[in-house]
Design an enzyme around this catalytic site. Structure first.
Site, short mmCIF file in Angstrom:
data_model
loop_
_atom_site.label_atom_id
_atom_site.label_comp_id
_atom_site.label_asym_id
_atom_site.label_seq_id
_atom_site.Cartn_x
_atom_site.Cartn_y
_atom_site.Cartn_z
CB VAL A 28 -0.80 -0.02 1.14
CG1 VAL A 28 -1.80 1.27 1.29
CG2 VAL A 28 -1.85 -1.30 1.23
CG HIS A 53 -5.98 6.37 -7.85
ND1 HIS A 53 -5.24 5.30 -8.43
CD2 HIS A 53 -5.77 6.25 -6.55
CE1 HIS A 53 -4.81 4.55 -7.73
NE2 HIS A 53 -4.90 5.15 -6.43
#
Length: 182
Positions: free
Chosen positions: A10, A49
């Site tokens: 992550v 994103h």
């Protein structure tokens, strides 16, 4: 069809690295997003994103049934699937707690991945697949966490076995672990 896997922990930089690879390869890109906005933090991650990728890329929001959306891939030269670990999380948390780690449920989820892999075999472009590597951390402290680690570990191995290239991203540094040298 070609598969390129980008894995890592992550916040390792795996998505940003996969996006750079995709930008170098083509402008005809379909971004397959698996995230579900469940709270403010997830909304922030999705926004990050979204802001990082070019506006002209296509978008398929596919949090559950990835195989059903493969027909849209054929309109693009490249697909960026981001990410398998979020997709698997979505499938796991949809299962009733008394069925966690149930063999049939696990097989159903792995079967969904197998169906997706089977469907993309007919795609003539390149699929970049982002996923988290769960094998670098300790064993999760919860039943759901352990089920996630175990299931994602199997899924990642299946996808990587079919991939022509696999990268691991550690602390923002990509490392090619399968395929021709960089």
């Amino acid at each position: 069809m070609s598969i390129v896997v980008v894995t890592g922990g992550v916040r390792s930089g795996k998505s940003a690295f996969a996006e750079r690879l995709v930008k170098e390869k083509s402008q005809s890109v379909l971004y397959v997003a698996t995230g579900v906005c469940t709270d403010e933090e997830m909304e922030h991650r999705i926004t990050q994103h979204r802001e990082r990728r070019p506006a002209f890329w296509g978008l398929s929001e596919t949090p559950y049934d990835a195989a059903a959306e493969v027909h849209t891939y054929h309109n693009y030269e490249v697909v960026l699937f981001d990410c398998v670990s979020t997709w698997i999380s979505n499938l796991l948390v949809d299962v009733a707690e008394d069925k966690w780690r149930d063999t049939e449920e696990t097989e159903r989820i792995i079967g969904a991945v197998d169906s997706w892999l089977s469907a993309i075999r007919d795609y003539s472009g390149t699929v970049f697949v982002v996923t988290s590597e769960t094998g670098l951390g300790g064993v999760a402290m919860t039943k759901l966490g352990r089920w996630f680690q175990d299931t994602l570990g199997v899924v990642n191995q299946r996808i990587a076995a079919e991939a022509q290239e696999v990268y691991a991203v550690l602390s923002g540094i990509p490392w090619k672990i399968k395929g021709e040298r960089i």
